[in-house]
Design a protein around this motif. Sequence first.
Motif, PDB file in Angstrom:
ATOM      1  N   MET A   1       0.839  -1.168   0.000  1.00 16.03           N
ATOM      2  CA  MET A   1       0.000   0.000   0.000  1.00 16.03           C
ATOM      3  C   MET A   1       0.889   1.238   0.000  1.00 16.03           C
ATOM      4  SD  MET A   1      -2.970   1.444   2.581  1.00 16.03           S
ATOM      5  CE  MET A   1      -3.560  -0.149   2.945  1.00 16.03           C
ATOM      6  N   THR A   2       0.419   2.310  -0.612  1.00 12.47           N
ATOM      7  CA  THR A   2       1.146   3.556  -0.679  1.00 12.47           C
ATOM      8  C   THR A   2       1.198   4.208   0.691  1.00 12.47           C
ATOM      9  OG1 THR A   2       0.375   3.872  -2.930  1.00 12.47           O
ATOM     10  CG2 THR A   2       1.176   5.814  -1.788  1.00 12.47           C
ATOM     11  N   THR A   3       2.384   4.701   1.066  1.00 11.00           N
ATOM     12  CA  THR A   3       2.532   5.463   2.301  1.00 11.00           C
ATOM     13  C   THR A   3       2.639   6.920   1.915  1.00 11.00           C
ATOM     14  OG1 THR A   3       3.689   3.637   3.333  1.00 11.00           O
ATOM     15  CG2 THR A   3       3.921   5.796   4.367  1.00 11.00           C
TER      16      THR A   3
ATOM     17  N   THR B   1      -5.929   8.565   6.261  1.00  9.65           N
ATOM     18  CA  THR B   1      -6.574   7.255   6.361  1.00  9.65           C
ATOM     19  C   THR B   1      -7.670   7.106   5.307  1.00  9.65           C
ATOM     20  OG1 THR B   1      -6.051   7.081   8.703  1.00  9.65           O
ATOM     21  CG2 THR B   1      -7.849   5.695   7.887  1.00  9.65           C
TER      22      THR B   1
ATOM     23  N   GLU C   1      -5.835   6.519   1.980  1.00 10.80           N
ATOM     24  CA  GLU C   1      -5.231   5.184   1.965  1.00 10.80           C
ATOM     25  C   GLU C   1      -6.288   4.081   1.873  1.00 10.80           C
ATOM     26  OE1 GLU C   1      -2.756   5.257   5.467  1.00 10.80           O
ATOM     27  OE2 GLU C   1      -1.008   5.919   4.305  1.00 10.80           O
TER      28      GLU C   1
ATOM     29  N   GLY D   1      -6.474   1.625  -1.231  1.00 11.05           N
ATOM     30  CA  GLY D   1      -6.309   0.195  -0.959  1.00 11.05           C
ATOM     31  C   GLY D   1      -7.472  -0.634  -1.454  1.00 11.05           C
TER      32      GLY D   1
END
Length: 170
Positions: A1-3, A129, A132, A136
Amino acid sequence: MTTLNTGHSEAYTANPVDMAEELAGTNEWSYERHSDDELTLFLSGEYTDLQFRLFWRDDFKTLQFACLFDLKVPPARRDMIYKSIGLINERLWIGHFEYWAEEDALLFRHASLANDPIFGAISQDHVITMIETALGESERFYPVFQFVMWGGKTPEEAIEAAMLDCMGNA
């Protein structure tokens, strides 16, 4: 997942769209600010380009978030896409997928309320969040839509195929 790189924003702001714009700048994402309360982020996902649209409703203290796929649903497969969406949504804890026939748009959407008497406004961590989560879930279920539309799979077969966890490297 991208941070995501969080930059240096304050803990909260009255308008979370401002925070999302700051995150876009910090992460060097393309974006368009349509108004004080609306922003579109343009990101490249693993499978396709994604548009993240954020809408702030100050009167309801609500941030609505939609992640649109660069994907057009063939009319002959719409019934199967609706069935796929229903089966996928049963698996989700936050947000849901929708198909907007009038705009021919397949998307993931959710909203957050910011009217909590203790916590008040939506924090930067909350916006991160939301992004993300949408990224996701969109990445996780995009193959399902592809399998149904172009691979001739039933929704059940597509979900089973997309949910396989591959082990090792080829």
